[in-house]
Scaffold this active site. Structure first.
Site, PDB file in Angstrom:
ATOM      1  N   GLU A 747       0.770  -1.216  -0.056  1.00  0.00           N
ATOM      2  CA  GLU A 747       0.125  -0.114   0.056  1.00  0.00           C
ATOM      3  C   GLU A 747       0.777   1.305  -0.063  1.00  0.00           C
ATOM      4  O   GLU A 747       0.862   2.065   0.830  1.00  0.00           O
ATOM      5  CB  GLU A 747      -0.852   0.154   1.125  1.00  0.00           C
ATOM      6  CG  GLU A 747      -2.340  -1.060   1.097  1.00  0.00           C
ATOM      7  CD  GLU A 747      -3.107  -0.542   0.387  1.00  0.00           C
ATOM      8  OE1 GLU A 747      -3.319   0.776  -0.104  1.00  0.00           O
ATOM      9  OE2 GLU A 747      -3.695  -1.723  -0.452  1.00  0.00           O
ATOM     10  N   ASP A 748       1.831   1.272  -0.892  1.00  0.00           N
ATOM     11  CA  ASP A 748       2.683   2.455  -1.276  1.00  0.00           C
ATOM     12  C   ASP A 748       3.626   2.783  -0.057  1.00  0.00           C
ATOM     13  O   ASP A 748       3.934   4.030   0.015  1.00  0.00           O
ATOM     14  CB  ASP A 748       1.598   3.660  -1.290  1.00  0.00           C
ATOM     15  CG  ASP A 748       1.074   3.687  -2.539  1.00  0.00           C
ATOM     16  OD1 ASP A 748       1.846   3.262  -3.461  1.00  0.00           O
ATOM     17  OD2 ASP A 748      -0.256   4.009  -2.888  1.00  0.00           O
TER      18      ASP A 748
END
Lengths: 1129, 346
Positions: A747-748
């Site tokens: 998630e980044d």
């Protein structure tokens, strides 16, 4: 005006102009990035303010017909500050920022007035103070060299264009609105066509509508209680014969048949003459309360007045002849009739040619005129009151001129942003904003922002969407997300906003070029199909037969410099009109003129520019480049590139990347990105920390984020160079490996190299200031600062006062922990009443301690202490506190492509993968960030940066240009790297070769202001609110974490009743109450006061808020009664 | 070479991926191969060649050893060999524009030339330090106007004295008997031209620094190497004879000196692999469709080209020896643990 040239040379290819972009720095040199603000303010203080003065130049008194006061001239002085009574000293902006003062200059007037029988002339009488815009013509900073600016503690890259009011930097945002004095034909909600004109003059602002109802035409205006049939209005204007009316509107069959019912209606109302019509209208006027004011007017007079001053106020009426106004109205009717059959003629409200941008200068002039009028009326009132009185000294009006009214009016308006202009019934809030100094880009971005007047709540997409006519004027990327998306816009790099210009010479010129004066024409000639009407700023000038010649000659004259370069002229063929515009607030933009298929600017010109013998202005003067506004742009044929020039081309774009704004200009290769990513970056670039100005260390801001080691980006753009981003960078070049690592990168999230952090990557400094003022009170007491309190036994200062110096203020360099005192201030207990003193004894004043206490999880260091004074307070103490932070897990970083992420893991260097040269990444990014976001620009930035590092140069990622991938690949190959930028890496953990090739190279990363340390919050026990005894709210108050409605619903759904009870009562505001089971009321300590007994009392636990509710209900005569029963029965 | 032994000994670089990267030479991976560890086999295979030895750089080949061992040495070099670095800075005066914390951070990263083996780790909680575990440096400098500056001077170097503070300005102060134990040349900063801060007239720095012994795991400033890394020996196999223009193109795809184009007597120009070691594994040959199938790029799995760049506290060869000592210590510790846990040795 497209002359089709039969010249054979046209077909010959023209050599491509090299370095055309160099016109841009030349443009910015003369114009500057925030030129629109400065220009408009300059116009206001030099021209507009004089016009206002002249328009309100005479004050007379009803008490003495001989008395008068006349303003002769007005000046704005140089910025200064008052030090004591009538002693002033020149000041500089930085001093005002530090000392919380207003950077303003005195407004002085030259006046002529009568004192008794004498005529007196006085020069330079102050009437107030005007806040001065930085870098305006009155500012001390204009025309100073960087070295001189450094002496004044000012950053040479600071754009100016804002005000300093009470030490706070305030920007008056540009306001976008529909242009004034222009006809807009539109469809109303019922599908009918209406024509609307918002007239604006110095005195008034009114809106006139012409509407269609059941096939009849009406005038709709809010001063009439009902709609007036249009024929009656024509008659009231003195156009009494029906033939005349029809001739004005149009004599073709269709028009006649459509308009006939309206004439009929007039006849039915039995209105035939002007007087009848005026009376008819006068009876429909809404009755407004008029206090006192003059003799009562008859309805006829009232209606006539209304027609002169209020209806279509921008069309002047000379000596009760309404001819021009009637013609204007006839045109409005004609437009409606045409639009009824041809929906294409309905105007587009969102078309940018119909918009005007209101700037600081025009907003200030509205405000100033209002204040000045009030100032004058107050003077008149004083004169009226004082002249009849007989006094020893003669009445001298100069003694009654108070400065504070104008000063305070201007200062409060700018500092609060509430713009109230009574005569326009204008009440706007949020006109000004505090200049965001988070980063240089955020400050710059704020100066180019345009605010729309449109309501944010309405759900229409029109005003929010990108209009094709915004091309080149407004940045297509830079707009916020969410509610104000598309309403807040930003100017593109080369946009210029015009200021008002004189109309008189233009009118004369137009007549000389063959325009037939409207005053000399009859209605028939006006609506003749052979002619084009000529408009100047919304007013009818006349008609012209050969409109092409007019437009052509006009443009030639403009290019030759006989007409101001910002005057625009363009024909509108659907309206059959030629519009000339010289009004302020139009957006315009320079273009290279193309004649006969060749750009007028040649390589020789550019070389002259290079050598410095040619300025941008010279290009304009020589007719090589001209400004086009949105409307004229749409009458031109602009080639984007030189190669696409054809015979029809009239202009050539200077550089395509200038269609982006300042914030979007930072993005490398934005034309390879998915467009929302550029928009995200525009928002994030403003949160990136770095350098805010070269004077950043001299500033004492409430909050300031700096990067310890900011870098220039490896991949830059022309815009970056132009806006001096390289001198004031905000980010660091991180060596990035695009690969999956550990699972802490989902998630980044990004993985960081600990050794990089040890070496200073992402290290930032957070400055916060503490302020304290020492006041003197009316009873001769004053605040004081005492030295540290000494512990009796150890003879050392107590812990709280450990950091205090002998003077009671913390010393620079001192480490301050939470809850320690930085300024040991104490206040007198009594400040209002005079203190009783027993004579003989020294005055004893009781003081109460009001120390300035440092609060924060982490200790800070005192960087500097400033002791000064300002106008109101005796002393002003400011402390600058500093924290140094290295990145930690949860800190937010972002690249320049709208790809933000938090640190998910800080890995040891030995665990990081390394390439054949032994290079470890600073940062590992998960490749899943790419496919769905499609930020190809980031991929290109990486290879560009990598090649740049290897070659020792910077690559360009300029929009619609920049270094090509082939060029970059060649450089990579030359240095023994893979042409795609993928390296062979070895795992640092297993020591084995990684089974994939890893995209590896430098990417510019920004550290964003959101840091875990400022957000981390948890609580077990803590403070409670006094009223409800529930835990407080918010991190700053050490509040509890709320179990909200939805969480509650969840627990109910699970049937977890005991958990609910614990969360909502026991852990919150449980309270033991005594309830009387007999009356159901609350008792107290085992006794029911109502029943006067203790027999039925039971003790139960309820939320305190519940008990509070019962008592509050009781206080309003509602008795809540509790009925108790045993749970187990 | 047959397929299995190639799989066992070579990493193959293909156009889009790398295959056979994992180590497989332990027993029972492949039938018919005896991968049981034996001292004899190891001694026969194991070789260390020192390729290049300079003051600060060392390049050596390790052949016939597992990646885990080479990597362990690398990891220890980076993280576990101690050095001396500035850890505590006592700032008495700092009127420069560099913030105290930033200045302290910069000082910490300056490599100190002092043999860490002669010192002890400082006890936790000890603020003072003793001669055995602490080196003290002093930095006292004040910037003044240069009275003898030439009239036309514009640069700060000419106009002011001490406008730049370099690491050379740091002075070692012996504590206790340190003056007798070490010479001035033993203990100093490795470089004396590292810029610490810039000053202007009136700015003054006055500080004392304590250097202590520490390891890179704790903070990168204690790491004795700028970097330590290794790569596998590249191998290039030409699968067919490549001649003429293709040969030139092939040579261009690799670093200089990797492929040579030989002029045959019959006039043909044929590509030959000259020195695959120089290849940077850039795989640029895969750009060309006509060449990509005629070349096979592999790397030898047990041939490590190691490079160590010292920061200057110790020479790189000593560092490698130290690293091996640390590794041996770890092994010994592990064996002792096994013994005490009652698990028998092999």
């Amino acid at each position: 005006m497209w002359n089709i040239v039969k010249d054979p040379t046209v077909t010959k290819p023209v050599k491509e102009l090299k370095d055309k972009w160099k016109l841009l720095p030349a443009f910015l040199q003369v114009k500057g990035l925030v030129n629109q603000h400065v220009d408009s303010f300059n116009y206001f203080i030099t021209v507009d303010i004089k016009k206002i003065l002249m328009a309100n130049s005479k004050i007379t008194s009803d008490a003495d017909p001989l008395f008068y006061m006349k303003y002769l001239n007005i000046h704005i002085g140089n910025p200064d500050v008052e030090e004591g009574f009538n002693v002033t000293k020149p000041t500089c902006p930085h001093e005002c920022r530090l000392r919380d003062m207003t950077y303003s200059a005195p407004i002085t007037v030259d006046i002529e007035y009568t004192r008794g029988q004498q005529r007196v002339v006085r020069n330079n009488v102050p009437i107030g103070r005007m806040p001065i815009m930085l870098r305006s013509s009155k500012c001390v900073l204009t025309g100073k060299s960087p070295a001189e600016l450094a002496k004044l503690n000012e950053c040479p890259h600071d754009p100016g264009g804002y005000f300093i009011v009470n030490g706070i930097e305030k920007v008056i945002l540009c306001q976008e609105q529909l242009s004034k004095n222009r006809m807009i034909v539109e469809e109303d909600s019922k599908g009918g066509i209406a024509c609307q004109v918002t007239s604006s003059t110095h005195e008034r602002k009114t809106r006139t509508n012409i509407i269609v109802k059941h096939g009849h035409y009406y005038l709709k205006h809010n001063s009439f209680s009902e709609d007036i049939p249009i024929a009656i209005v024509f008659k009231a204007m003195g156009v009494e014969s029906d033939q005349e009316i029809v001739q004005m509107i149009g004599t073709d069959d269709h028009t006649l048949s459509v308009f006939a019912p309206s004439l009929e209606e007039c006849h039915r109302a039995q209105v035939y003459t002007q007087t009848q019509a005026l009376r008819w209208m006068g009876n429909k006027i809404k009755q407004r309360r008029i206090w006192g004011g003059g003799p009562k007017k008859t309805p006829i007079e009232e209606a006539r007045d209304l027609l002169i001053t209020t209806i279509l106020a921008h069309i002047p009426t000379e000596q009760f002849t309404f001819k021009v106004k009637a013609m204007y109205m006839a045109l409005m009717v004609r437009r409606i009739i045409e639009a009824q059959t041809n929906p294409k003629l309905i105007d587009d409200r969102d078309y940018y040619g119909n918009k005007r941008v209101e700037l600081a200068g025009s907003l200030l002039s509205l405000l100033f005129e209002d204040l000045f009028k009030r100032f004058n009326s107050e003077l008149k009132m004083i004169a009226d009151k004082n002249i009849p009185k007989i006094k020893a000294a003669q009445f001298d009006i100069i003694k009654h001129m108070r400065q504070d009214q104008i000063t305070n009016g201007l200062i409060t308006a700018i500092s609060t942003g509430n713009w109230t202009v009574k005569r326009f019934k204008m009440e706007r809030v949020g006109v000004t904003q505090v200049l965001s100094r988070l980063s240089y880009i955020s400050a710059l971005g704020m100066m180019t922002r345009i605010n729309s007047q449109f309501e944010k709540t309405r759900k229409v997409s029109g005003p929010r969407s990108l209009q094709p006519s915004q091309w080149g004027m407004l940045c297509p990327s830079d707009t916020p997300e969410g509610e104000s998306c598309g309403l807040v816009k930003n100017l593109a790099l080369m946009t210029h906003i015009t200021t008002d210009m004189e109309e008189e010479p233009l009118i004369k010129l137009a007549f000389n070029l063959g325009v037939e004066d409207v005053h000399l024409l009859s209605g028939e000639e006006l609506s003749h199909p052979d002619v084009y009407m000529v408009f100047l700023n919304g007013g009818i000038l006349g008609v012209i037969k050969d409109y092409q010649r007019l437009v052509h000659t006009f443009r030639i004259l403009r290019r030759a410099g006989y007409i101001n370069e910002f005057v625009s002229i363009f024909p509108n063929h659907t309206h059959r009109c030629v519009y000339i515009a010289s009004d302020g607030g139009r957006l315009c933009r320079p273009y290279i003129i193309v004649k006969g298929g060749r750009p007028m600017v040649t390589q020789a010109h550019l070389e002259e520019l290079n050598r410095g013998v040619r300025q941008f202005e010279d290009f304009i003067h020589d007719g090589l480049i001209e400004y086009l506004d949105v409307n004229e742009e749409n009458d031109s044929n602009v080639a984007l590139y030189q190669t696409s020039i054809s015979v029809e081309t009239t202009h050539l774009e200077i550089e395509p990347f200038t269609l982006l704004g300042v914030c979007a200009g930072l993005i490398p290769y934005p034309h390879h990105n998915q467009s929302p990513r550029n928009t995200y970056q525009c928002a994030m670039g403003k949160q990136a920390m770095g350098t805010i100005g070269l004077n950043q260390r001299n500033r004492i801001d409430t909050l300031l984020y700096l990067l310890a080691y900011p870098h220039r980006p490896m991949v830059k753009s022309r815009t970056i160079e132009l806006i001096n981003f390289e001198q004031l960078p905000a980010g660091q070049n991180a060596t990035v490996a695009v690969m999956s690592y550990s699972g802490y990168d989902i998630e980044d999230a990004i993985v960081m190299n600990k050794a990089s952090l040890d070496r200073g990557f992402g290290r930032c400094l957070v400055y916060r200031s503490q302020k304290c003022t020492l006041k003197r009170y009316t009873n001769q007491t004053f605040d004081r600062v005492l030295g540290p309190m000494i512990d009796a036994t150890t003879r050392k200062p107590i812990w709280k006062h450990e950091v205090l110096d002998a003077d009671g203020i913390s010393a620079p360099g001192e480490r301050v922990e939470s809850r320690q005192v930085v300024v040991n201030k104490s206040m007198p207990a009594v400040t209002m009443n005079p203190i009783q003193t027993t004579p003989g004894q020294p005055q004893q004043v009781e003081h109460r301690e009001v120390p300035i206490v440092y609060k924060g999880l982490e200790p800070s260091y005192v960087e500097k202490v400033m002791i000064s004074s300002n106008n109101e307070e005796a002393f002003l103490i400011k402390l600058l506190m500093r924290q140094t932070r290295r990145p930690e897990i949860g800190d937010k970083f972002s690249s320049r492509h709208g790809q933000k992420g938090v640190v998910g893991l800080i890995a040891q260097q030995e665990d990081m993968p390394f390439n054949d040269q032994g290079i470890c990444p600073d940062l590992i990014m998960n490749p899943h960030g790419y496919p769905s976001r499609m930020t190809v620009g980031k991929l290109l930035e990486l290879v560009g940066g990598k090649a740049g590092v290897l070659e020792g140069k910077f690559h360009y990622g300029t929009a619609f240009g920049g270094s090509s991938i082939h060029e970059i690949s060649k450089e990579l190959i030359k240095n023994g790297f893979n042409y795609l930028g993928k390296d062979t890496l070895t795992s640092g953990i297993t020591g084995e070769h990684l089974s994939g090739y890893i995209y590896f190279g430098p990417i510019y990363y920004q550290k964003l202001k959101h840091m875990v340390m400022d957000k981390i919050h948890a609580r077990a026990r803590g403070p409670r609110a006094v009223l409800t005894r529930q835990p407080t709210e918010g991190r700053s108050r050490e509040g509890g974490l709320r179990l909200g409605e939805m969480e509650r619903d969840c627990l109910i759904g699970h049937g977890a009743s005991m958990l609910l009870l614990e969360r909502l009562m026991l852990s919150s505001d449980a309270f033991q109450v005594d309830v009387c089971n007999q009356c159901g009321l609350l008792g107290y300590s085992g006794w029911c006061h109502y029943c006067q007994s203790s027999r039925q009392i039971a003790s139960i636990q309820i939320p305190y808020a519940c008990k509070l509710l019962f008592q509050e209900l009781q206080s309003m005569n509602i008795i809540p009664r509790l009925k108790l029963s045993k749970y187990f029965d | 070479m047959d397929i299995i032994s190639e799989k066992r000994t070579r990493v193959q670089l293909r156009e889009y991926d790398v295959i056979d990267t994992e180590t497989t030479d332990f027993p029972h991976t492949y039938p018919g191969y005896d991968d049981a560890w034996s001292q004899d086999k190891f001694e026969k295979k194991f070789k260390v060649n020192i390729i290049k030895k300079e003051d600060l750089n060392l390049e050596y080949d390790m052949i016939g050893v597992d990646a885990a061992i080479t990597n362990a040495i690398r990891r220890i070099l980076l993280a576990e060999i101690p050095t001396m670095a500035v850890e505590k800075v006592f700032i008495y005066n700092n009127t420069s524009i560099v913030q105290d914390e930033v200045l302290a951070h910069r000082l910490g990263l300056i490599p100190i030339k002092a043999d860490p083996r002669l010192f002890e780790y400082r006890q936790e909680g000890d603020a003072e330090g003793t001669a055995e575990d602490t080196l003290e440096f002093q930095l006292q400098i004040k910037c003044t106007k240069n009275p003898h500056a030439p009239k036309d001077a514009t640069t700060p170097e000419d106009l002011f004295k001490n406008s730049k503070v370099y690491s050379g300005h740091m002075k070692w102060i012996p504590i206790e008997n340190q003056g007798e134990l070490y010479k001035d040349s033993d203990i100093k900063t490795v470089y004396d031209d590292i810029l610490i801060a810039k000053l202007r007239p009136g700015h003054e720095l006055d500080m004392k620094m304590h250097c202590v012994k520490g390891i890179g795991k704790d903070h990168a400033k204690f790491s004795p190497v700028a970097t330590a890394s290794y790569r596998l020996l590249p191998e290039i196999t030409l699968l067919r004879e490549i001649e003429g223009e293709q040969a030139d193109r092939l040579a261009k795809c690799f670093s200089n000196g990797v492929i040579e184009v030989v002029n045959y007597p019959d006039g043909r120009r044929v590509a030959k692999v000259k020195n695959a070691r120089k290849d940077t594994c850039s795989r640029n040959v895969f750009q060309h469709d006509d060449l990509k199938d005629s070349v096979k790029l592999t790397r030898v799995k047990d041939h490590f080209i190691c490079s160590v760049e010292s920061t200057g506290a110790l020479p790189p060869d000593t560092l490698v020896c130290e690293a091996i000592k640390v590794l041996m210590g770890k092994c010994r510790l592990f064996l002792n643990e096994l013994d005490s846990a009652g698990v028998g040795r092999l």
